[in-house]
Scaffold this motif. Structure first.
Motif, mmCIF file in Angstrom:
data_model
loop_
_atom_site.group_PDB
_atom_site.id
_atom_site.type_symbol
_atom_site.label_atom_id
_atom_site.label_comp_id
_atom_site.label_asym_id
_atom_site.label_seq_id
_atom_site.Cartn_x
_atom_site.Cartn_y
_atom_site.Cartn_z
ATOM 1 N N GLY A 61 -24.332 -9.213 95.982
ATOM 2 C CA GLY A 61 -23.663 -8.999 94.710
ATOM 3 C C GLY A 61 -22.203 -8.696 94.938
ATOM 4 N N GLY A 62 -21.722 -7.635 94.352
ATOM 5 C CA GLY A 62 -20.324 -7.277 94.514
ATOM 6 C C GLY A 62 -20.037 -6.665 95.876
ATOM 7 N N THR A 63 -18.764 -6.542 96.179
ATOM 8 C CA THR A 63 -18.297 -5.935 97.426
ATOM 9 C C THR A 63 -17.837 -4.514 97.142
ATOM 10 N N THR A 64 -18.064 -3.609 98.081
ATOM 11 C CA THR A 64 -17.596 -2.239 97.935
ATOM 12 C C THR A 64 -16.494 -1.958 98.951
ATOM 13 N N ALA A 65 -15.684 -0.933 98.654
ATOM 14 C CA ALA A 65 -14.520 -0.608 99.484
ATOM 15 C C ALA A 65 -14.498 0.877 99.795
ATOM 16 N N VAL A 66 -14.003 1.206 100.990
ATOM 17 C CA VAL A 66 -13.713 2.597 101.332
ATOM 18 C C VAL A 66 -12.270 2.654 101.820
ATOM 19 N N PHE A 67 -11.591 3.750 101.499
ATOM 20 C CA PHE A 67 -10.173 3.865 101.828
ATOM 21 C C PHE A 67 -9.851 5.315 102.119
ATOM 22 N N GLY A 68 -8.700 5.542 102.786
ATOM 23 C CA GLY A 68 -8.298 6.880 103.168
ATOM 24 C C GLY A 68 -7.570 7.624 102.072
ATOM 25 N N ALA A 69 -7.114 8.847 102.416
ATOM 26 C CA ALA A 69 -6.431 9.685 101.433
ATOM 27 C C ALA A 69 -5.139 9.049 100.948
ATOM 28 N N ASP A 70 -4.551 8.173 101.777
ATOM 29 C CA ASP A 70 -3.331 7.471 101.385
ATOM 30 C C ASP A 70 -3.620 6.162 100.655
ATOM 31 N N HIS A 71 -4.908 5.930 100.362
ATOM 32 C CA HIS A 71 -5.383 4.718 99.697
ATOM 33 C C HIS A 71 -5.206 3.473 100.568
#
Length: 266
Positions: free
Chosen positions: A154-164
């Motif tokens: 299905g869709g894709t998910t993202a993870v990112f840091g405190a600075d985006h």
């Protein structure tokens, strides 16, 4: 600042051949192709200087020109939408500060997603690429999880840091939560919206880089930037009560049609 929007579209999709020409019905029952609805979405964005469809298929070219789109013919050798956008930019010429890749399978993309994306990249001169992320409510997260349980991507998910700054993108649902969420609950999972804004220099460099193992395993074009150490900014956008979904599988058609009807789109 000059902004170019490119809508890459190919007929030979592995998961859904002919996808750009699939017809979707909205609130009035009128059918329009996926590529036309993506074009319509681009027309609603403010601050855009030019919009073009990039394809390697004469059927898509004919359909797009029939509803008034500018079309750039690109090579069948393009491995993904980013490579197709790079070739389209080369053919259309320079002079643009930002190039937006509005993928042709995301007709529900609200105008403010793209406007916020362009503003985010403009405000972060270190960033080479930017992409929107949308915090999932329980309804959206449960849809993603259900797709995986059914063996669908299905869709894709993202993870990112405190600075985006982006850390990773996956077709699996990340991060793992182990919780149950009601439809209206806020969750810690972010749905990656398949739109990109590039600096022209980063876009031009992309096709010269070989595909890395993470891009190959996940089948996600943006991972080539991360594997090369490029700074990719995740811009959090707000749904404002709207549902968002890409057309990834045939099973997504009734879901997207229901969302179009809910939005009151033609």
């Amino acid at each position: 600042m000059k902004v170019l929007v490119v809508i890459p579209a190919r007929y030979a999709s592995t998961r859904y051949p002919g996808k750009p020409l699939v017809e979707l019905r909205g609130a009035t029952g009128e059918a329009r192709s996926l590529i036309q609805r993506s074009w319509d979405a681009a027309q609603g964005v403010t601050g855009v200087d030019r919009v073009a469809v990039a394809t390697d298929d004469d059927r898509i070219k004919s359909a797009a020109e029939a509803f008034g789109a500018e079309v750039v013919m690109t090579s069948a050798d393009c491995q993904n939408g980013t490579e197709r956008c790079a070739e389209a930019l080369d053919k259309l010429g320079g002079g643009y500060d930002i190039v937006v890749n509005l993928q042709g399978d995301a007709p529900l993309t609200p105008a403010w997603f793209i406007e916020d994306l362009v503003a985010g990249l403009s405000a972060h001169p270190v960033a080479e690429v930017a992409t929107p992320v949308l915090r999932c409510d329980g309804r959206a997260l449960n849809g993603l999880l259900n797709d995986r349980r059914q063996g669908r991507v299905g869709g894709t998910t993202a993870v990112f840091g405190a600075d985006h700054n982006a850390l990773f993108f996956s077709k699996e649902v990340i991060p793992y939560t182990g919780q149950e969420f009601d439809d209206a609950d806020e969750t810690p999972v972010f749905h990656h919206v398949g739109v990109y804004a590039y600096r022209p220099s980063a876009l031009a460099a992309y096709p010269r880089w070989a595909s890395g193992p993470l891009e190959h395993l996940e089948g996600l074009e943006q991972l080539r930037f991360l594997e090369r150490g490029a700074h990719m900014l995740c811009v959090e956008v707000e749904a404002r009560g709207r549902q968002f979904w890409e057309l990834n599988n045939p099973q997504d058609v009734p879901k997207i049609e229901a969302m179009l009807a809910e939005m009151g789109h033609f």
